[in-house]
Design a protein around this motif. Structure first.
Motif, PDB file in Angstrom:
ATOM      1  N   UNK A  25       0.843  -1.186   0.000  1.00  0.00           N
ATOM      2  CA  UNK A  25       0.000   0.000   0.000  1.00  0.00           C
ATOM      3  C   UNK A  25       0.886   1.247   0.000  1.00  0.00           C
ATOM      4  N   UNK A  26       0.648   2.113  -0.947  1.00  0.00           N
ATOM      5  CA  UNK A  26       1.444   3.343  -1.026  1.00  0.00           C
ATOM      6  C   UNK A  26       0.968   4.344   0.013  1.00  0.00           C
ATOM      7  N   UNK A  27       1.810   5.338   0.267  1.00  0.00           N
ATOM      8  CA  UNK A  27       1.424   6.402   1.185  1.00  0.00           C
ATOM      9  C   UNK A  27       0.192   7.125   0.668  1.00  0.00           C
ATOM     10  N   UNK A  28       0.120   7.266  -0.646  1.00  0.00           N
ATOM     11  CA  UNK A  28      -1.051   7.909  -1.251  1.00  0.00           C
ATOM     12  C   UNK A  28      -2.323   7.135  -0.938  1.00  0.00           C
ATOM     13  N   UNK A  29      -2.247   5.788  -0.999  1.00  0.00           N
ATOM     14  CA  UNK A  29      -3.420   4.977  -0.684  1.00  0.00           C
ATOM     15  C   UNK A  29      -3.817   5.112   0.776  1.00  0.00           C
ATOM     16  N   UNK A  30      -2.817   5.208   1.655  1.00  0.00           N
ATOM     17  CA  UNK A  30      -3.115   5.361   3.075  1.00  0.00           C
ATOM     18  C   UNK A  30      -3.790   6.699   3.361  1.00  0.00           C
ATOM     19  N   UNK A  31      -3.313   7.754   2.704  1.00  0.00           N
ATOM     20  CA  UNK A  31      -3.938   9.064   2.912  1.00  0.00           C
ATOM     21  C   UNK A  31      -5.343   9.067   2.322  1.00  0.00           C
ATOM     22  N   UNK A  32      -5.525   8.385   1.193  1.00  0.00           N
ATOM     23  CA  UNK A  32      -6.874   8.279   0.624  1.00  0.00           C
ATOM     24  C   UNK A  32      -7.791   7.529   1.584  1.00  0.00           C
ATOM     25  N   UNK A  33      -7.236   6.514   2.260  1.00  0.00           N
ATOM     26  CA  UNK A  33      -8.034   5.790   3.249  1.00  0.00           C
ATOM     27  C   UNK A  33      -8.421   6.713   4.402  1.00  0.00           C
ATOM     28  N   UNK A  34      -7.497   7.577   4.810  1.00  0.00           N
ATOM     29  CA  UNK A  34      -7.825   8.594   5.825  1.00  0.00           C
ATOM     30  C   UNK A  34      -8.953   9.488   5.328  1.00  0.00           C
ATOM     31  N   UNK A  35      -8.826   9.946   4.085  1.00  0.00           N
ATOM     32  CA  UNK A  35      -9.859  10.804   3.482  1.00  0.00           C
ATOM     33  C   UNK A  35     -11.222  10.123   3.528  1.00  0.00           C
ATOM     34  N   UNK A  36     -11.260   8.865   3.104  1.00  0.00           N
ATOM     35  CA  UNK A  36     -12.529   8.131   3.080  1.00  0.00           C
ATOM     36  C   UNK A  36     -13.045   7.859   4.483  1.00  0.00           C
ATOM     37  N   UNK A  37     -12.124   7.554   5.413  1.00  0.00           N
ATOM     38  CA  UNK A  37     -12.540   7.294   6.791  1.00  0.00           C
ATOM     39  C   UNK A  37     -13.153   8.539   7.424  1.00  0.00           C
ATOM     40  N   UNK A  38     -12.588   9.705   7.104  1.00  0.00           N
ATOM     41  CA  UNK A  38     -13.168  10.955   7.602  1.00  0.00           C
ATOM     42  C   UNK A  38     -14.549  11.178   7.014  1.00  0.00           C
ATOM     43  N   UNK A  39     -14.692  10.883   5.711  1.00  0.00           N
ATOM     44  CA  UNK A  39     -16.009  11.037   5.075  1.00  0.00           C
ATOM     45  C   UNK A  39     -17.031  10.114   5.732  1.00  0.00           C
ATOM     46  N   UNK A  40     -16.591   8.895   6.051  1.00  0.00           N
ATOM     47  CA  UNK A  40     -17.497   7.929   6.682  1.00  0.00           C
ATOM     48  C   UNK A  40     -17.713   8.214   8.166  1.00  0.00           C
ATOM     49  N   UNK A  41     -16.953   9.187   8.708  1.00  0.00           N
ATOM     50  CA  UNK A  41     -17.005   9.479  10.138  1.00  0.00           C
ATOM     51  C   UNK A  41     -16.686   8.214  10.924  1.00  0.00           C
ATOM     52  N   UNK A  42     -15.585   7.577  10.532  1.00  0.00           N
ATOM     53  CA  UNK A  42     -15.176   6.326  11.153  1.00  0.00           C
ATOM     54  C   UNK A  42     -14.736   6.566  12.593  1.00  0.00           C
ATOM     55  N   UNK A  43     -14.600   5.485  13.324  1.00  0.00           N
ATOM     56  CA  UNK A  43     -14.229   5.582  14.739  1.00  0.00           C
ATOM     57  C   UNK A  43     -12.801   6.081  14.892  1.00  0.00           C
ATOM     58  N   UNK A  44     -12.503   6.623  16.073  1.00  0.00           N
ATOM     59  CA  UNK A  44     -11.144   7.075  16.369  1.00  0.00           C
ATOM     60  C   UNK A  44     -10.159   5.913  16.334  1.00  0.00           C
ATOM     61  N   UNK A  45     -10.646   4.742  16.703  1.00  0.00           N
ATOM     62  CA  UNK A  45      -9.781   3.558  16.677  1.00  0.00           C
ATOM     63  C   UNK A  45      -9.290   3.300  15.262  1.00  0.00           C
ATOM     64  N   UNK A  46     -10.212   3.380  14.288  1.00  0.00           N
ATOM     65  CA  UNK A  46      -9.845   3.150  12.891  1.00  0.00           C
ATOM     66  C   UNK A  46      -8.850   4.196  12.403  1.00  0.00           C
ATOM     67  N   UNK A  47      -9.097   5.450  12.736  1.00  0.00           N
ATOM     68  CA  UNK A  47      -8.198   6.527  12.313  1.00  0.00           C
ATOM     69  C   UNK A  47      -6.809   6.348  12.914  1.00  0.00           C
ATOM     70  N   UNK A  48      -6.737   5.918  14.186  1.00  0.00           N
ATOM     71  CA  UNK A  48      -5.439   5.733  14.836  1.00  0.00           C
ATOM     72  C   UNK A  48      -4.626   4.663  14.121  1.00  0.00           C
ATOM     73  N   UNK A  49      -5.288   3.599  13.694  1.00  0.00           N
ATOM     74  CA  UNK A  49      -4.581   2.538  12.980  1.00  0.00           C
ATOM     75  C   UNK A  49      -3.927   3.092  11.715  1.00  0.00           C
ATOM     76  N   UNK A  50      -4.678   3.909  10.965  1.00  0.00           N
ATOM     77  CA  UNK A  50      -4.140   4.455   9.708  1.00  0.00           C
ATOM     78  C   UNK A  50      -3.038   5.457  10.011  1.00  0.00           C
ATOM     79  N   UNK A  51      -3.251   6.293  11.023  1.00  0.00           N
ATOM     80  CA  UNK A  51      -2.227   7.283  11.387  1.00  0.00           C
ATOM     81  C   UNK A  51      -0.918   6.608  11.780  1.00  0.00           C
ATOM     82  N   UNK A  52      -1.008   5.491  12.504  1.00  0.00           N
ATOM     83  CA  UNK A  52       0.210   4.781  12.893  1.00  0.00           C
ATOM     84  C   UNK A  52       0.926   4.230  11.669  1.00  0.00           C
ATOM     85  N   UNK A  53       0.151   3.726  10.708  1.00  0.00           N
ATOM     86  CA  UNK A  53       0.766   3.191   9.495  1.00  0.00           C
ATOM     87  C   UNK A  53       1.478   4.296   8.718  1.00  0.00           C
ATOM     88  N   UNK A  54       0.852   5.480   8.647  1.00  0.00           N
ATOM     89  CA  UNK A  54       1.467   6.611   7.935  1.00  0.00           C
ATOM     90  C   UNK A  54       2.709   7.090   8.673  1.00  0.00           C
TER      91      UNK A  54
END
Length: 542
Positions: free
Chosen positions: A154-183
């Motif tokens: 997974x590229x960094x671009x894909x991870x940031x896109x996942x952040x973008x989509x997770x924010x749109x979905x109003x995902x849980x903080x737990x989900x966002x933390x996982x992506x932030x740690x990966x980035x």
């Protein structure tokens, strides 16, 4: 699981592995972020599509349905055994239908709102902006114990896109933390050129040359932080990648867990970094310390981005009473950031912002805040009796800042503002304040009997300031303004002063580009003024 691990596992199980779909392919394993075109092509050839989890379960000896069951348990680990009536059907951007447990769906605020407020289409909720793989991934990330796959595909671009989509979905903080740690694991410890290449960042610079110069050293450093020395290398910096465009919120969230040392190296959008600095208590400008009482940042060629970072730091300065930002290029964006900082800083009393290429609107905003908060904006001190801005190259915006300060001056008597580029309206504003406060604006002294401004290159604004001072000149008898360029506007201001001045007997206004309107104004003034005995208005003609 890496591609190599997956290949070894498949071959150990007796399968033949091909790098792409062929006519002999029976199963395609698609990891997260895989392209939909490849999936469509595989489906068209009758190839079954497996997720990575299904493959792992099958390769370890389980059956496909067991893998599906394991995946459902991973997506909603706290939910009870899913039943058909507890499933939510979602149509993703690629047209694929995704089955989600309602418990997992309710962890995404956007889907929860759809379930509570919207009507489905034949039992399916459309989400045309989100890929099916994203839903599956976000569901997994809701598990606090989820372990990110070891694959680095997974590229960094894909991870940031996942952040973008997770924010749109109003995902849980737990989900966002996982992506932030990966980035953060991708970015932490990288030097500036590497970060620029990874993020496709060009910062707040207008050209490639400016960008290249900017990465010669870190953009800013937190207080007491020493950036690690990078070894010299003849290898050229990586070329900037053409990355997709992400929102400011996504980029801010993406950097949420990046360490301070990496932020030091990062050349990202200043507004985004300033917000992160404010939230995390990080000093960003590298040129101020929290215990400073005064800071001289004048003539440093500071740009808007620098002012934005400085403004972020001002919110932490608890003893700073004076900062000099004179003669930089912070512009309107920098001024807006400084204005916001002035609203919340409780100790600052002086913030010199003259000569910063501001527009009138920004200067007016700052002047309002300065008056409300008791902050001087021009470098003047309240106890000064004299100050000179003679020939400083001041612009209309500077006149507004000075005008704001003049209203707070209790003992000031002389403020020389001649030979600037103030403009007619700002000069009239200053003249009005000067008249009300008893402040001389032209450098003349109240006890002078003769004044000569012969061939000084004065403009209409200068004449307006001189005219304001004539009201205070009790013994002046001779004023020589010969051979300037005061024009009609300057002549009309002098005319108004003549109506109340009762001591000037000689006035030279020749060679001043005075037209009919200016001459008529002088003539009208002479109907009132009975002491002027010598007036020179004639123009030399070539």
């Amino acid at each position: 699981m890496t591609r190599v691990d997956a290949t070894n596992a498949a071959e150990s199980a007796g399968a033949k592995v091909d790098p792409s779909v062929t006519e002999n392919t029976s199963i395609r394993v698609a990891g997260w972020g895989a392209g939909t075109e490849e999936d469509d092509d595989a489906k068209a050839k009758g190839v079954e599509i497996w997720t990575e989890d299904q493959f792992v379960a099958a390769a370890s000896g389980g059956k496909q349905k067991d893998a599906s069951s394991a995946e459902e348990q991973e997506e909603a680990p706290t939910a009870k055994e899913a039943k058909p009536d507890e499933q939510l059907r979602v149509r993703a951007r690629d047209g694929e239908e995704v089955m989600l447990s309602r418990d997992a769906a309710r962890l995404m605020g956007t889907l929860k709102d759809l379930m509570d407020l919207a009507t489905s289409e034949d039992g399916i909720y459309p989400t045309p902006t989100i890929m099916a793989s994203t839903f599956q991934m976000v569901c997994k990330l809701n598990d606090p114990d989820y372990t990110w796959p070891s694959s680095d595909e997974q590229s960094l671009s894909q991870l940031i896109q996942l952040i973008e989509d997770a924010l749109y979905l109003d995902a849980s903080k737990v989900a966002l933390k996982h992506i932030q740690r990966a980035i953060a694991s991708r970015l932490n410890g990288k030097c500036t050129p590497e970060l620029c290449a990874l993020l496709g960042a060009v910062g707040d610079f207008g050209s490639a040359d400016e960008h290249t110069a900017s990465i010669a050293e870190p953009a800013f450093a937190p207080e007491n932080f020493e950036a690690p020395q990078q070894p010299a290398s003849s290898t050229p910096s990586p070329a900037l990648l053409q990355q997709p465009s992400f929102s400011g919120d996504a980029m801010e969230a993406a950097l949420g867990l990046v360490d301070v040392a990496t932020l030091v190296e990062l050349k990202g959008p200043a507004m985004m970094l300033a917000k992160i600095g404010a939230e995390r208590g990080i000093m960003l400008s590298g040129i101020m310390l929290t215990d400073q009482k005064e800071a001289d940042l004048s003539c440093q060629d500071l740009q808007p981005a620098d002012a934005i970072l400085i403004a972020s730091d001002l919110k932490f300065m608890v003893v700073l009473t004076s900062v000099d930002l004179r003669a930089n290029s912070i512009g309107d964006d920098g001024a807006k950031a400084i204005a916001e900082a002035l609203k919340v800083n409780a100790v600052l009393k002086n913030c010199n912002l003259l000569k910063n290429r501001l527009d009138v609107e920004s200067a007016t905003m700052l002047a309002k805040i300065g008056r409300e908060r008791g902050i001087m904006l021009s470098g003047m001190k309240r106890d000064q009796r004299e100050v000179s801005f003679f020939k400083e190259g001041l612009q209309p915006a500077d006149a507004i800042l000075i005008g704001s300060d003049l209203q707070s001056m209790a003992v000031l008597k002389n403020c020389n503002l001649l030979k600037n580029n103030l403009g007619i309206q700002p000069a009239m504003m200053l003249a009005k304040i000067g008249a009300e406060k008893g402040i001389m604006l032209s450098g003349m002294k109240r006890d002078q009997t003769e004044v000569s401004f012969f061939n000084e290159g004065f403009q209409p604004a200068d004449a307006i300031l001189i005219a304001s001072d004539l009201k205070f000149m009790a013994v002046l008898t001779t004023l020589n303004l010969w051979s300037n360029s005061i024009g009609d506007e300057g002549a009309m201001a002098i005319a108004e002063a003549l109506k109340v001045n009762a001591v000037v007997t000689t006035l030279a206004l020749g060679n001043n580009n005075i037209g009919n309107d200016g001459a008529k104004a002088i003539a009208e003034a002479l109907k009132v003024n009975v002491v002027l005995t010598k007036l020179v208005l004639w123009e030399e003609r070539n």
